[in-house]
Write a protein that holds these residues in place. Structure first.
Motif, PDB file in Angstrom:
ATOM      1  N   LEU A  55      31.519  47.281  44.736  1.00 41.60           N
ATOM      2  CA  LEU A  55      31.940  47.551  46.023  1.00 41.60           C
ATOM      3  C   LEU A  55      33.361  48.127  46.019  1.00 41.60           C
ATOM      4  O   LEU A  55      33.642  49.333  46.815  1.00 41.60           O
ATOM      5  CB  LEU A  55      31.897  46.405  47.074  1.00 41.60           C
ATOM      6  CG  LEU A  55      30.514  45.820  47.254  1.00 41.60           C
ATOM      7  CD1 LEU A  55      30.725  44.310  48.099  1.00 41.60           C
ATOM      8  CD2 LEU A  55      29.877  46.931  48.278  1.00 41.60           C
ATOM      9  N   ALA A  56      34.318  47.535  45.160  1.00 38.54           N
ATOM     10  CA  ALA A  56      35.603  48.258  44.857  1.00 38.54           C
ATOM     11  C   ALA A  56      35.446  49.543  44.457  1.00 38.54           C
ATOM     12  O   ALA A  56      35.953  50.777  44.981  1.00 38.54           O
ATOM     13  CB  ALA A  56      36.518  47.367  44.256  1.00 38.54           C
ATOM     14  N   ALA A  57      34.719  49.907  43.372  1.00 40.65           N
ATOM     15  CA  ALA A  57      34.444  51.045  42.622  1.00 40.65           C
ATOM     16  C   ALA A  57      33.800  52.256  43.513  1.00 40.65           C
ATOM     17  O   ALA A  57      34.192  53.569  43.618  1.00 40.65           O
ATOM     18  CB  ALA A  57      33.522  51.091  41.446  1.00 40.65           C
ATOM     19  N   GLY A  58      33.213  51.686  44.731  1.00 41.61           N
ATOM     20  CA  GLY A  58      32.332  52.471  45.515  1.00 41.61           C
ATOM     21  C   GLY A  58      33.314  52.993  46.644  1.00 41.61           C
ATOM     22  O   GLY A  58      32.797  53.791  47.719  1.00 41.61           O
ATOM     23  N   GLY A  59      34.434  52.234  46.847  1.00 45.58           N
ATOM     24  CA  GLY A  59      35.730  52.510  47.737  1.00 45.58           C
ATOM     25  C   GLY A  59      35.061  51.924  49.126  1.00 45.58           C
ATOM     26  O   GLY A  59      35.662  52.276  50.100  1.00 45.58           O
ATOM     27  N   LEU A  60      34.330  51.060  49.058  1.00 50.18           N
ATOM     28  CA  LEU A  60      34.098  50.183  50.482  1.00 50.18           C
ATOM     29  C   LEU A  60      34.757  49.073  50.715  1.00 50.18           C
ATOM     30  O   LEU A  60      34.748  48.737  51.805  1.00 50.18           O
ATOM     31  CB  LEU A  60      32.437  50.003  50.311  1.00 50.18           C
ATOM     32  CG  LEU A  60      31.400  50.905  50.077  1.00 50.18           C
ATOM     33  CD1 LEU A  60      30.008  50.525  49.911  1.00 50.18           C
ATOM     34  CD2 LEU A  60      31.625  51.935  51.026  1.00 50.18           C
ATOM     35  N   ARG A  68      48.070  33.576  44.085  1.00 52.66           N
ATOM     36  CA  ARG A  68      46.973  33.471  43.098  1.00 52.66           C
ATOM     37  C   ARG A  68      45.819  33.955  43.679  1.00 52.66           C
ATOM     38  O   ARG A  68      44.762  33.894  42.612  1.00 52.66           O
ATOM     39  CB  ARG A  68      46.946  32.040  42.639  1.00 52.66           C
ATOM     40  CG  ARG A  68      48.246  31.506  41.911  1.00 52.66           C
ATOM     41  CD  ARG A  68      47.987  29.960  41.475  1.00 52.66           C
ATOM     42  NE  ARG A  68      48.878  29.377  40.870  1.00 52.66           N
ATOM     43  CZ  ARG A  68      48.913  28.410  40.209  1.00 52.66           C
ATOM     44  NH1 ARG A  68      47.957  27.368  40.626  1.00 52.66           N
ATOM     45  NH2 ARG A  68      49.946  27.751  39.589  1.00 52.66           N
ATOM     46  N   SER A  69      45.789  34.240  44.449  1.00 50.22           N
ATOM     47  CA  SER A  69      44.604  34.529  45.128  1.00 50.22           C
ATOM     48  C   SER A  69      44.376  36.181  45.240  1.00 50.22           C
ATOM     49  O   SER A  69      45.305  37.007  45.145  1.00 50.22           O
ATOM     50  CB  SER A  69      44.195  34.167  46.789  1.00 50.22           C
ATOM     51  OG  SER A  69      44.168  32.888  46.679  1.00 50.22           O
ATOM     52  N   VAL A  70      43.034  36.915  45.400  1.00 43.88           N
ATOM     53  CA  VAL A  70      42.747  38.078  45.614  1.00 43.88           C
ATOM     54  C   VAL A  70      41.743  38.327  46.950  1.00 43.88           C
ATOM     55  O   VAL A  70      40.873  37.480  47.072  1.00 43.88           O
ATOM     56  CB  VAL A  70      41.844  38.730  44.619  1.00 43.88           C
ATOM     57  CG1 VAL A  70      41.245  40.232  44.908  1.00 43.88           C
ATOM     58  CG2 VAL A  70      42.476  38.604  43.120  1.00 43.88           C
ATOM     59  N   ILE A  71      42.625  38.858  47.710  1.00 44.72           N
ATOM     60  CA  ILE A  71      41.963  39.130  49.173  1.00 44.72           C
ATOM     61  C   ILE A  71      41.198  40.440  49.058  1.00 44.72           C
ATOM     62  O   ILE A  71      41.661  41.388  48.804  1.00 44.72           O
ATOM     63  CB  ILE A  71      43.426  39.590  50.077  1.00 44.72           C
ATOM     64  CG1 ILE A  71      44.251  38.310  50.049  1.00 44.72           C
ATOM     65  CG2 ILE A  71      42.444  39.525  51.644  1.00 44.72           C
ATOM     66  CD1 ILE A  71      43.706  36.765  50.480  1.00 44.72           C
ATOM     67  N   ASN A  72      39.906  40.366  49.546  1.00 47.97           N
ATOM     68  CA  ASN A  72      38.946  41.279  49.731  1.00 47.97           C
ATOM     69  C   ASN A  72      38.874  41.722  51.307  1.00 47.97           C
ATOM     70  O   ASN A  72      38.391  40.955  52.087  1.00 47.97           O
ATOM     71  CB  ASN A  72      37.794  40.817  49.095  1.00 47.97           C
ATOM     72  CG  ASN A  72      37.696  40.688  47.645  1.00 47.97           C
ATOM     73  OD1 ASN A  72      37.735  41.300  46.888  1.00 47.97           O
ATOM     74  ND2 ASN A  72      38.065  39.168  47.432  1.00 47.97           N
ATOM     75  N   ARG A  73      38.670  43.030  51.375  1.00 47.93           N
ATOM     76  CA  ARG A  73      38.731  43.629  52.995  1.00 47.93           C
ATOM     77  C   ARG A  73      37.773  44.772  52.823  1.00 47.93           C
ATOM     78  O   ARG A  73      38.194  45.575  51.860  1.00 47.93           O
ATOM     79  CB  ARG A  73      40.033  43.716  53.253  1.00 47.93           C
ATOM     80  CG  ARG A  73      40.217  44.319  54.764  1.00 47.93           C
ATOM     81  CD  ARG A  73      41.784  44.521  55.109  1.00 47.93           C
ATOM     82  NE  ARG A  73      42.199  45.805  54.531  1.00 47.93           N
ATOM     83  CZ  ARG A  73      42.083  46.904  54.823  1.00 47.93           C
ATOM     84  NH1 ARG A  73      41.280  47.399  55.429  1.00 47.93           N
ATOM     85  NH2 ARG A  73      42.438  48.102  54.092  1.00 47.93           N
ATOM     86  N   ALA A  74      36.948  44.897  53.776  1.00 55.46           N
ATOM     87  CA  ALA A  74      36.238  45.952  53.969  1.00 55.46           C
ATOM     88  C   ALA A  74      37.172  47.056  54.412  1.00 55.46           C
ATOM     89  O   ALA A  74      38.173  46.998  54.936  1.00 55.46           O
ATOM     90  CB  ALA A  74      35.548  45.695  55.228  1.00 55.46           C
ATOM     91  N   ASP A  75      36.753  48.225  53.639  1.00 52.03           N
ATOM     92  CA  ASP A  75      37.392  49.487  54.080  1.00 52.03           C
ATOM     93  C   ASP A  75      36.886  50.337  55.305  1.00 52.03           C
ATOM     94  O   ASP A  75      36.198  50.894  55.097  1.00 52.03           O
ATOM     95  CB  ASP A  75      37.511  50.429  52.883  1.00 52.03           C
ATOM     96  CG  ASP A  75      38.413  51.644  53.084  1.00 52.03           C
ATOM     97  OD1 ASP A  75      38.861  51.973  54.205  1.00 52.03           O
ATOM     98  OD2 ASP A  75      38.967  52.300  52.028  1.00 52.03           O
ATOM     99  N   PHE A  76      37.569  49.706  56.355  1.00 51.95           N
ATOM    100  CA  PHE A  76      36.727  50.254  57.650  1.00 51.95           C
ATOM    101  C   PHE A  76      36.865  51.801  57.660  1.00 51.95           C
ATOM    102  O   PHE A  76      35.577  52.231  58.511  1.00 51.95           O
ATOM    103  CB  PHE A  76      37.294  49.569  58.726  1.00 51.95           C
ATOM    104  CG  PHE A  76      36.921  48.156  58.931  1.00 51.95           C
ATOM    105  CD1 PHE A  76      35.629  47.618  59.198  1.00 51.95           C
ATOM    106  CD2 PHE A  76      37.861  47.228  58.486  1.00 51.95           C
ATOM    107  CE1 PHE A  76      35.653  46.342  59.315  1.00 51.95           C
ATOM    108  CE2 PHE A  76      37.466  45.914  58.667  1.00 51.95           C
ATOM    109  CZ  PHE A  76      36.379  45.385  58.804  1.00 51.95           C
ATOM    110  N   ASP A  77      37.754  52.540  57.326  1.00 53.06           N
ATOM    111  CA  ASP A  77      37.987  53.891  57.443  1.00 53.06           C
ATOM    112  C   ASP A  77      37.015  54.560  56.680  1.00 53.06           C
ATOM    113  O   ASP A  77      36.107  55.576  57.162  1.00 53.06           O
ATOM    114  CB  ASP A  77      39.403  54.257  57.025  1.00 53.06           C
ATOM    115  CG  ASP A  77      40.644  54.002  58.162  1.00 53.06           C
ATOM    116  OD1 ASP A  77      39.969  53.885  59.192  1.00 53.06           O
ATOM    117  OD2 ASP A  77      41.530  53.946  57.627  1.00 53.06           O
TER     118      ASP A  77
END
Length: 102
Positions: A55-60, A68-77
């Motif tokens: 999903l990150a590689a697809g830019g989504l 210590r955490s990784v926050i994941n967020r939808a790329d709404f734009d």
């Protein structure tokens, strides 16, 4: 533009990735940690890491470290661009409806 658009749609190409993406969309701008996504989806941690990478590689999605955490967020734009791409020609070839029809 066609290539990056195709990459975005390809990144959504599995039920599990769609589930993760929908989960992140529901979470809004704050996003979720990997653990929170795992709790909400039930996807095994190693499999989840694979899907997040896609999903990150697809830019989504956008990922950033917070302690210590990784926050994941939808790329709404980006998601809006993909939706607009699909819908921009909506009904262009549909026959015009007569004014007195209906």
């Amino acid at each position: 533009m066609w290539e990056t658009t195709a990459q975005g749609f390809a990144a959504m190409g599995s039920e599990a990735r769609l589930l993760v993406l929908k989960t992140l969309v529901r979470a809004g701008e704050a996003g979720l940690t990997v653990g929170e996504i795992q709790e909400r989806t039930g996807i095994a941690p190693s499999t989840l890491a694979h899907h997040l990478k896609f999903l990150a590689a697809g830019g989504l999605i956008v990922q950033h470290k917070a302690g210590r955490s990784v926050i994941n967020r939808a790329d709404f734009d980006r998601l809006r661009v993909l939706a607009d791409f699909i819908l921009d020609q909506c009904c262009a070839d549909a026959p015009a409806k007569a004014a007195n029809d209906g």
